[in-house]
Design an enzyme around this catalytic site. Structure first.
Site, PDB file in Angstrom:
ATOM      1  N   SER A 198     -64.647 -52.959 -33.218  1.00 34.00           N
ATOM      2  CA  SER A 198     -64.493 -53.744 -34.909  1.00 34.00           C
ATOM      3  C   SER A 198     -62.720 -54.159 -34.501  1.00 34.00           C
ATOM      4  O   SER A 198     -62.759 -55.437 -35.839  1.00 34.00           O
ATOM      5  CB  SER A 198     -64.665 -52.879 -35.492  1.00 34.00           C
ATOM      6  OG  SER A 198     -64.243 -51.838 -36.277  1.00 34.00           O
ATOM      7  N   LYS A 236     -59.787 -49.592 -39.716  1.00 35.97           N
ATOM      8  CA  LYS A 236     -59.842 -50.947 -40.535  1.00 35.97           C
ATOM      9  C   LYS A 236     -58.458 -51.765 -41.058  1.00 35.97           C
ATOM     10  O   LYS A 236     -57.541 -50.807 -41.321  1.00 35.97           O
ATOM     11  CB  LYS A 236     -61.033 -50.947 -41.386  1.00 35.97           C
ATOM     12  CG  LYS A 236     -62.114 -50.654 -40.970  1.00 35.97           C
ATOM     13  CD  LYS A 236     -63.074 -51.455 -39.955  1.00 35.97           C
ATOM     14  CE  LYS A 236     -64.716 -50.740 -39.565  1.00 35.97           C
ATOM     15  NZ  LYS A 236     -64.825 -51.368 -38.929  1.00 35.97           N
TER      16      LYS A 236
END
Length: 290
Positions: free
Chosen positions: A44, A119
């Site tokens: 990701s 993230k």
């Protein structure tokens, strides 16, 4: 003589047990207060972070909350971080806290599942965030993007999870070249980073406006079409808005990297990624894409 040997054996076992206890205690305190190890399990955050990268999370960067303590799950033992450090509170205030900066790569505790996620911080409290035709808008203004070339990797099972990557030139056969569009995105505060796009229209490529609540943050993965992040509501299995108390720390540098499914596969170690800074200058990002 036999009694003496028995006594010495008992002393040895006791000293060994004490040594192990203090070693584990010191390691636990170090992990809770300073640096937490973290393996990258998914794609990701490509190409900033690859599956198999190993890093330490700087817990001093944002101060401490209940999420600073580890959860302990060993067989029947299941102790949540809140059980250990709940006294630090779950509100906006953090002990010895520092504010994160837009563009930081952050490890945080998922608000629902309690799992650790990594993230990039995109939206600050009070911001409005939206994605229109794959382009990121912050407070009504599009971020600056530049062509970063093409990111190419081998289409194969990656890491311990064994998941193959998404490709813009798919379908791609096993061991074929898997390509994605690489862009250099510059956020309003001047922080530049790489984002990847497979150029197929997906649900998260066009969104409504997200109004980031006070005391919360909005996160996105750099691999935009392969990231479960704040664009997806918690009720739908996403991350949603992340409370300030759930921040664990900032990822600053990759210490070790292995592309294989086991650390024993030394031929898959990525020596060029050892001790690599995660946040790099725009010039470095452009050079890496050339």
């Amino acid at each position: 003589m036999a009694e003496k040997a028995k006594t010495e054996s008992g002393n040895f076992l006791w000293e060994t047990a004490k040594t192990i206890f203090w070693a584990l205690l010191i390691a636990g305190v170090f992990r809770a207060l300073f640096f937490q190890p973290f393996w990258i399990p998914s794609g990701s955050m490509k190409s900033t972070l690859l599956v198999g990268d190993f890093l330490f999370v700087n817990k001093m960067a944002y101060g401490y909350s209940y999420a600073s303590c580890p959860s302990i799950k060993l067989g029947p033992i299941d102790i949540d971080a809140e059980d250990i450090c709940g006294f630090l509170g779950d509100g906006e205030d953090r002990f010895l806290g520092g504010d994160p900066v837009r563009g930081d790569v952050v490890v945080f505790r998922h608000p629902v599942t309690g799992e650790d996620y990594i993230k990039r911080l995109i939206g600050l409290p009070g911001d409005e965030v939206q994605v229109i035709d794959s382009l990121l808008y912050i407070n009504g203004e599009p971020v600056k993007v530049e062509d970063g070339g093409t990111f190419v990797e081998t289409y194969e099972p990656q890491g311990r999870q064994g998941r193959p990557p998404l490709c813009s030139n798919g379908p791609v056969g096993l061991n074929g070249e898997c390509a994605k569009t690489r862009i250099i995105e510059t956020l309003p505060n001047g922080v530049s980073h790489v984002a990847l796009d497979i150029r197929y229209q997906r649900a998260a490529d066009d969104t409504g406006v997200y109004h980031v609540p006070e005391g919360h943050y909005f996160f996105m993965g750099d691999n935009r079409d392969n990231s479960t992040d704040s664009r997806f509501a918690q009720s739908a299995g996403g991350v949603g808005f992340v409370p300030a108390a759930n921040l664990i720390g900032r990822a600053d540098r990759i210490m070790f990297s292995s592309a294989g499914r086991s650390l024993l596969f030394f031929w898959d170690w990525r020596g060029d990624r050892y001790f690599r800074a995660i946040q790099r200058s725009k010039e470095q990002l452009e050079a890496e894409g050339s």
